[in-house]
Write a protein that holds these residues in place. Structure first.
Motif, PDB file in Angstrom:
ATOM      1  N   GLU A 373      46.168 -38.493  22.938  1.00 18.18           N
ATOM      2  CA  GLU A 373      46.041 -38.333  21.482  1.00 18.18           C
ATOM      3  C   GLU A 373      45.583 -36.914  21.127  1.00 18.18           C
ATOM      4  O   GLU A 373      46.124 -36.285  20.218  1.00 18.18           O
ATOM      5  CB  GLU A 373      45.041 -39.358  20.920  1.00 18.18           C
ATOM      6  N   GLU A 374      44.554 -36.410  21.858  1.00 16.62           N
ATOM      7  CA  GLU A 374      44.027 -35.086  21.514  1.00 16.62           C
ATOM      8  C   GLU A 374      44.974 -33.974  21.967  1.00 16.62           C
ATOM      9  O   GLU A 374      45.130 -32.968  21.273  1.00 16.62           O
ATOM     10  CB  GLU A 374      42.636 -34.897  22.137  1.00 16.62           C
ATOM     11  N   ARG A 425      37.355 -25.420  26.224  1.00 16.41           N
ATOM     12  CA  ARG A 425      36.391 -25.613  25.126  1.00 16.41           C
ATOM     13  C   ARG A 425      36.836 -24.970  23.814  1.00 16.41           C
ATOM     14  O   ARG A 425      36.466 -23.839  23.508  1.00 16.41           O
ATOM     15  CB  ARG A 425      35.036 -25.032  25.535  1.00 16.41           C
ATOM     16  N   LEU A 426      37.583 -25.732  23.055  1.00 14.77           N
ATOM     17  CA  LEU A 426      37.974 -25.216  21.740  1.00 14.77           C
ATOM     18  C   LEU A 426      36.728 -25.052  20.867  1.00 14.77           C
ATOM     19  O   LEU A 426      36.675 -24.189  20.002  1.00 14.77           O
ATOM     20  CB  LEU A 426      38.946 -26.181  21.054  1.00 14.77           C
ATOM     21  N   TRP A 427      35.718 -25.889  21.104  1.00 12.78           N
ATOM     22  CA  TRP A 427      34.497 -25.841  20.286  1.00 12.78           C
ATOM     23  C   TRP A 427      33.718 -24.550  20.505  1.00 12.78           C
ATOM     24  O   TRP A 427      32.845 -24.197  19.723  1.00 12.78           O
ATOM     25  CB  TRP A 427      33.613 -27.060  20.528  1.00 12.78           C
ATOM     26  N   GLU A 430      37.360 -21.062  22.777  1.00 17.47           N
ATOM     27  CA  GLU A 430      38.328 -20.760  23.829  1.00 17.47           C
ATOM     28  C   GLU A 430      39.730 -21.112  23.323  1.00 17.47           C
ATOM     29  O   GLU A 430      39.893 -21.995  22.479  1.00 17.47           O
ATOM     30  CB  GLU A 430      37.998 -21.552  25.107  1.00 17.47           C
ATOM     31  N   GLN A 431      40.711 -20.423  23.848  1.00 15.81           N
ATOM     32  CA  GLN A 431      42.088 -20.621  23.386  1.00 15.81           C
ATOM     33  C   GLN A 431      42.868 -21.490  24.374  1.00 15.81           C
ATOM     34  O   GLN A 431      42.684 -21.374  25.586  1.00 15.81           O
ATOM     35  CB  GLN A 431      42.807 -19.267  23.244  1.00 15.81           C
ATOM     36  N   LEU A 432      43.719 -22.337  23.844  1.00 14.66           N
ATOM     37  CA  LEU A 432      44.578 -23.161  24.710  1.00 14.66           C
ATOM     38  C   LEU A 432      45.983 -23.142  24.112  1.00 14.66           C
ATOM     39  O   LEU A 432      46.363 -24.003  23.327  1.00 14.66           O
ATOM     40  CB  LEU A 432      44.032 -24.603  24.765  1.00 14.66           C
ATOM     41  N   ILE A 444      44.076 -29.227  28.907  1.00 14.56           N
ATOM     42  CA  ILE A 444      43.611 -30.351  28.079  1.00 14.56           C
ATOM     43  C   ILE A 444      42.545 -29.813  27.127  1.00 14.56           C
ATOM     44  O   ILE A 444      41.596 -29.156  27.576  1.00 14.56           O
ATOM     45  CB  ILE A 444      43.006 -31.463  28.980  1.00 14.56           C
ATOM     46  N   PRO A 445      42.684 -30.063  25.842  1.00 14.32           N
ATOM     47  CA  PRO A 445      41.698 -29.507  24.907  1.00 14.32           C
ATOM     48  C   PRO A 445      40.380 -30.272  24.885  1.00 14.32           C
ATOM     49  O   PRO A 445      40.353 -31.483  25.084  1.00 14.32           O
ATOM     50  CB  PRO A 445      42.406 -29.641  23.547  1.00 14.32           C
TER      51      PRO A 445
END
Ligand code: SF4
Length: 471
Positions: A373-374, A425-427, A430-432, A444-445
């Motif tokens: 889902e994420e 770590r999007l929080w 960090e970029q994905l 994986i975000p």
């Protein structure tokens, strides 16, 4: 379409903590009354922040798997799930529309009126001739944990004692507590009957039911005779805790029905959820890697195994054929330690799961909760990251002190904890740019700091964090 979500506490340390919730989810799933039964946890995955995203329908009933009301059911769960409610939950529950889903949050199962019947069944198991003609007078002790911090948590023990007084089966009924007056150690003065059946109003078998209660009451086993009590000889029959009784599944279903009231036909399929799983299944049918596993289509079935076990003959690996089997094979790392964060790079090797198309999504949900889902939402630019400061501000109780952590402290802990995790770590900005949906298995975000990291930051702020600390 209807989804049922069971919420447990879980643990960062103890792999057995989630066991009772797993079992009830399986029992209710077998009944087929809900389109799906999903579990969510405070200290495991899917987390309280993620669990609604993992539900397939827009009609969701959430039941806290707690024996009484208190801090978790009134503060932590509603806050973390974003229900916009704090404090005592009214008898009819709390209903909200969140992200297009109708979410009904109920009281914990332990406060349901039918728990009196479960107490009675436990009493009968301990004392099968209960209520038979000619048997000596029998007292019932309903034994609660007790806490002076929240009177709601004790009320349910008194209410059940009152209900059972009216059955006429007992010469006396007492509500006693471990941590609050009237304390259980006083039972020889308070209880007069020659036979006493003690039913622990506890969620599970554990330290209290196996050690503290027997010690405080002077019990030596399931039946203990006290020849010299103030009211004469008394025999105590010690029952098993109410929370592990199979009837709890009925209580949960009743609660869910009551929460629905006249709620009609149920909801629709959640569109984003359906799209995410359709995209995932398309990739799985071609064969794919995600996280540390590889998925290979085989004659209409799917084989899942650790990617490092590629090429090993199937017969040399332990084979499982159910999502539950896969869950149980991967709950611990190779050293036997519990894995509260499933994306930590410590997935054990040596197993394979052969699954049907219907079972694969549930198996993936058990293996890597919420990543489909994420991951899909991130690919669609629809995953919102929650910065550390927001997560920290939300914390209460013993975790409130993480608000004092400096950015350097958070980064120091994250470097240690998150470096062992597949997620990005999007929080922490960090970029994905790509995810496993684009063919990068480990991409994986991480939209928000997990409770494991929060607990580690708390240890850091407290100056207690050393190598090998954990929760
Ligand atoms: Fe993994 Fe760190 Fe995110 Fe927790 S906070 S899920 S350890 S990346």
């Amino acid at each position: 379409m209807r989804s049922l979500v069971l919420i447990g506490h879980g643990s960062h340390l103890n792999g057995e903590s989630a066991g009772a919730v797993y079992r009830y989810a399986e029992l209710i799933r077998e009944r087929g009354l809900f389109d799906e039964v999903v579990e969510g946890y405070w200290k495991e995955e899917p987390s309280l922040r993620q669990v609604l995203k993992t539900t397939a329908s827009t009609d969701v009933t959430v039941i806290p798997m707690f024996i009484s009301e208190g801090y978790f059911t009134e503060t932590v769960i509603p806050r973390e799930m974003g229900l916009g409610h704090q404090g005592p939950v009214p008898p009819e529950g709390v209903a909200r529309v969140l992200g297009g889903k109708t979410v009904r949050y109920t009281l914990p199962y332990g406060v349901h009126s039918s728990m009196a019947d479960v107490i009675l069944e436990r009493a009968r198991e301990a004392l099968p001739d209960l209520g038979d003609e000619g048997t000596p007078p029998t007292a019932l002790v309903v034994l609660g944990h007790g806490t002076t911090r929240n009177e709601n948590s004790n009320r349910v023990v008194y209410e059940n004692a009152e209900r059972l007084r009216h059955t006429g089966l007992f010469s006396e009924v007492e509500a006693l507590f471990l941590d609050e007056d009237p304390k259980v150690g006083l039972w020889p003065e308070r209880v007069r009957a020659p036979r006493v059946v003690v039913v622990p109003f506890f969620a599970s078998e554990g330290w209290h039911t196996l050690e503290t209660i027997p010690e405080d009451m002077g019990l030596t086993g399931a039946v203990t005779v006290f020849p010299q009590n103030p009211h004469g000889t008394q025999t105590v029959y010690y029952a098993r805790p109410v929370g592990t009784h199979a009837r709890i599944a009925e209580v949960i279903l009743q609660l869910a029905e009551e929460a629905r009231g006249t709620g009609g036909r149920g909801g629709d399929e959640d569109r984003l959820h359906a799209q995410a799983w359709a995209a995932f299944m398309t990739m799985a049918r071609r064969g794919m890697r995600v996280g540390e596993v590889m998925i290979t289509p085989q004659l209409g079935m799917f084989e899942v195994r650790h990617a490092l076990d590629e090429g090993i003959p199937g017969g040399d690996l332990t084979t499982t054929v159910t999502p539950e089997g896969l869950r149980d094979h991967t709950r611990r790392d190779e050293g036997g330690h519990h894995r509260p964060v499933h994306t930590l790079r410590n997935l054990p090797r040596g197993w394979r799961a052969v699954l049907s198309e219907t079972d694969l999504p549930r198996a993936m949900h058990a293996l890597y909760p919420a990543i489909v889902e994420e991951g899909y939402a991130h690919q669609q630019h629809a995953l919102r990251a929650t910065p550390w400061a927001t997560t920290a501000r939300r914390q209460t109780g013993i975790y409130a002190k993480v608000q004092k952590a400096t950015p350097e402290q958070v980064e120091h802990v994250a470097e240690d904890v998150c470096s062992g995790c597949l997620r990005t770590r999007l929080w922490a900005s960090e970029q994905l740019p790509r995810t496993f949906f684009d063919g990068v298995p480990g991409a994986i975000p991480c939209a928000e700091a997990c409770t494991y990291l929060v607990a580690e930051v708390r240890e850091e702020v407290s100056g207690k964090r050393g190598s090998g600390s954990g929760h």
